[in-house]
Each structure stands twice: as structure tokens, then as C-alpha cells.
Design an enzyme around this catalytic site. Structure first.
Site, PDB file in Angstrom:
ATOM      1  N   SER A 122      58.519  68.213  -2.807  1.00 52.20           N
ATOM      2  CA  SER A 122      59.946  68.424  -3.019  1.00 52.20           C
ATOM      3  C   SER A 122      60.302  68.473  -4.495  1.00 52.20           C
ATOM      4  CB  SER A 122      60.726  67.265  -2.394  1.00 52.20           C
ATOM      5  OG  SER A 122      60.449  67.151  -1.034  1.00 52.20           O
ATOM      6  N   HIS A 143      57.567  75.273  -0.275  1.00 49.02           N
ATOM      7  CA  HIS A 143      58.471  74.177   0.072  1.00 49.02           C
ATOM      8  C   HIS A 143      59.294  74.540   1.311  1.00 49.02           C
ATOM      9  CE1 HIS A 143      62.142  71.556  -1.200  1.00 49.02           C
ATOM     10  NE2 HIS A 143      61.339  70.887  -0.404  1.00 49.02           N
ATOM     11  N   GLU A 155      61.108  77.754  -0.032  1.00 48.69           N
ATOM     12  CA  GLU A 155      61.274  77.911  -1.478  1.00 48.69           C
ATOM     13  C   GLU A 155      59.868  78.001  -2.077  1.00 48.69           C
ATOM     14  OE1 GLU A 155      62.830  74.318  -3.380  1.00 48.69           O
ATOM     15  OE2 GLU A 155      63.896  75.538  -4.840  1.00 48.69           O
TER      16      GLU A 155
END
Ligand code: NAD
Length: 298
Positions: A122, A143, A155
Site C-alpha cells: 500500500s 496494488h 494501481e
């Protein structure tokens, strides 16, 4: 290699994200070696996927044959030995830089030389994880959002060493898994968590300062900002240990006081109240995972 030639992937970590990644990959016809610190944890992870998908069968959204075939594609493992025939591995273990560097070294040793190594981190620097391997140009951030089967976004994070070929393949693979891609450069928290975590942390500060009750904070965000979930409920879903770990990376790496984690967040993590996954965070959850009362009422 292109995304359609990906037949087998390794997933490190059979927690909520690793399980979700394994599920969407298996649903797309990809074989998955689902590895955790022990075979027992990995087995438990696979059973949980089976249980969640069992509800789809009960509702008639999936046939019993599809259910069996999907689960057959997921092989639990207590080590990364089975990664040698995988085209790609996604690391989704606990958000801790030292742990991830160690796991990246192990995955680098287990994978074939041409394979890609992605992290679902993250907030941790992809460039730093890549530098711990012999294949920095084939390391990338992938992600996924939580819950992986429901959330459309992936992402993709490019480390400074990530090659255009690696980026293109991972982009194509995310699309093959039914996801929409955004791309972030490698900065603390990337795009999504750079925006989200200060918001969740600020909600913790408002609670800690007694500005409002947990229910009013969450209702304020839902009805006042049109968010589908309130920030405290969302923090409980993410896992308060993960929220704290990301907040610490933002604070340390961006170097600004405004990112300092709220003391209340630290305290809940110290108490082992990690949110939905441990049955208690800002709220208490029943055995079905349904939110019951606020956790902090005295
Ligand atoms: P989790 O706590 O549910 O699972 C973490 C898993 O890592 C556990 O099963 C744990 O046993 C495993 N693990 C720990 N040490 C290990 C080791 N040495 N080898 C193999 N496995 C090991 O956490 P999560 O929510 O699934 O988060 C995993 C990653 O995904 C983190 O990097 C997190 O930042 C990221 N992420 C989380 C969310 C979220 O909403 N929770 C969203 C996007 C990304």
C-alpha cells in the site's frame, strides 16, 4: 511474454488481499500457488475462498462445477518452491518493509529468471524492494483494492528500475483480470493511499478529540460526502495495523507532521483490535463479520 501467456502465478500471503488476488486469478483460468508462512495458514486461506464462493453457488451465481474447478486451480503452500514454474508472483504479505525485503529475496531466488515480481504493498517503495532482487527491471507495484473481487481498480506503481515491458505486461494482466488501471510513480502511499490515509487518520483525530461519536463520524462521511463507507468502518475493513503501517510510511518518508498517526490508532493496534479481521476495531463484529456496537463506549 504477454498477459495471455501467464498460466501460473505465485501469491505470497493468504490474508484478505492474497486470498482475493488468488480468487480473481483463478477465476480468470490462471493456476495459483498460494503461499503463507505455513502450509496450515495457506490451507485456511484456500478454505476461506471456498466458503465465500460457496455462497455464490447457494445463490445460483456459480455452478458447483465452476466452484470446484476454480478451487482446483489454487494450490496452498508453506514455501515458495512451487514458484519456479510461475510467470509472475504477487507479494501480499503484512505491510512491513523488512518482512517484504526478506520475502522479495526469497521470491527472487524461487522464480525463473524471466518472471515478474509484483508487490501489492500500500505504501512501501517499489524501488527499494526491487533493489533487493537480481531482477529490478522486472519488479513492479500491482496494488489491488479491498475486497479484490469487488473493487475494479488496480494501481500500477513503477519503480525507477521498472522496464516498459514489465509495465505493459502487468497492465495487460490487470485488464485480463477485469480491472481498470491507474498508474502511479513510486512515491510514499502512491496515489490512492496518499489521499485516503490522511482522511482516515483525521477521522481518528476527530474521535480522539471527542468531536463526535464513531457513528456520527461515519454517517457524516456517508451522507455528507456521499462515500459508500465511513472512514472508521473503512479503516476497520482495511485492518488498523495496515492503516497504521501506511500512516507511518507517509509520516517518515514525506517528513511532515501532518501525517503523524493518531495516538488512538496506535492504541487500538497495540491492544490487538485490528478491525474486522480480528473481530474488533472501532466497532465490534459478530461471528458473521457484521458490525454490532462501537468498541469504545464505556
Ligand atoms: P492480512 O493481515 O490480512 O494478511 C497478511 C498475510 O501475510 C497473513 O496471512 C500473514 O500470515 C502473511 N505473512 C506474514 N508473514 C509472512 C511470511 N513470512 N511469509 C508469507 N506470508 C506471510 O493483510 P492484508 O490486508 O491482506 O494486506 C496484505 C498486503 O496488501 C499489505 O502489503 C497491505 O498493505 C496491502 N493492501 C491491503 C489492503 C487492505 O485494504 N487491507 C488494500 C490494498 C493493499
Amino acid at each position: 511474454m504477454n498477459a495471455s501467456s501467464v498460466k501460473r502465478i505465485g501469491v505470497v500471503g493468504a490474508g484478505q488481499m492474497g486470498r482475493g488476488i488468488a480468487q480473481v486469478a483463478a477465476a480468470a483460468g490462471i493456476e495459483v500457488v498460494l503461499c503463507d508462512a505455513s502450509l496450515e495458514i495457506a490451507d485456511k486461506g484456500k478454505s476461506l475462498i471456498g466458503k465465500i464462493l460457496g455462497k455464490q453457488v447457494e445463490k445460483g451465481k456459480m455452478s458447483a462445477d465452476e466452484h470446484r474447478a476454480l478451487l482446483d486451480r489454487i494450490v496452498p503452500a508453506g514455501s515458495m518452491d512451487g514458484f519456479s514454474s510461475a510467470e509472475l508472483a504477487v507479494e501480499a504479505a503484512t505491510e512491513n518493509v523488512d518482512l517484504k525485503i526478506d520475502l522479495f529475496r526469497k521470491a527472487d531466488a524461487a522464480l525463473a529468471p524471466g518472471a515478474i515480481l509484483a508487490s501489492n504493498t500500500s505504501s512501501i517503495s517499489i524501488t527499494r524492494l526491487a533493489a533487493a532482487t537480481s531482477r529490478p527491471e522486472r519488479v513492479i507495484g500491482m496494488h489491488f483494492m479491498n475486497p479484490v473481487p469487488l473493487m475494479k481498480l488496480v494501481e500500477i506503481v513503477r519503480g525507477v528500475q521498472t522496464s516498459p515491458e514489465t509495465y505493459a505486461l502487468v497492465h495487460e494482466l490487470a485488464v485480463r483480470l477485469g480491472k481498470t488501471v491507474i498508474t502511479s510513480e513510486d512515491r510514499p502511499g502512491f496515489l490512492v493511499n496518499r489521499m485516503l490515509i490522511p482522511f482516515l487518520n483525521e477521522a481518528c483525530f476527530t474521535l480522539q478529540e471527542g468531536v463526535g461519536s464513531p457513528e456520527d463520524i461515519d454517517t457524516g462521511a456517508k451522507l455528507g460526502l456521499n462515500h459508500p463507507m465511513g472512514p472508521l468502518e473503512l479503516a476497520d475493513l482495511i485492518g488498523l495495523d495496515t492503516v497504521l503501517a501506511i500512516a507511518e510510511v507517509l509520516h517518515k518518508d514525506l517528513g511532515e507532521d501532518k501525517y503523524r498517526p493518531a495516538a488512538l490508532l496506535r492504541n487500538l493496534v497495540a491492544a490487538g483490535w485490528l478491525g474486522k479481521k480480528s473481530g474488533r476495531g472501532f466497532y465490534v463484529y459478530d461471528e458473521k463479520g457484521q458490525k454490532t456496537t462501537s468498541s469504545l463506549a464505556r
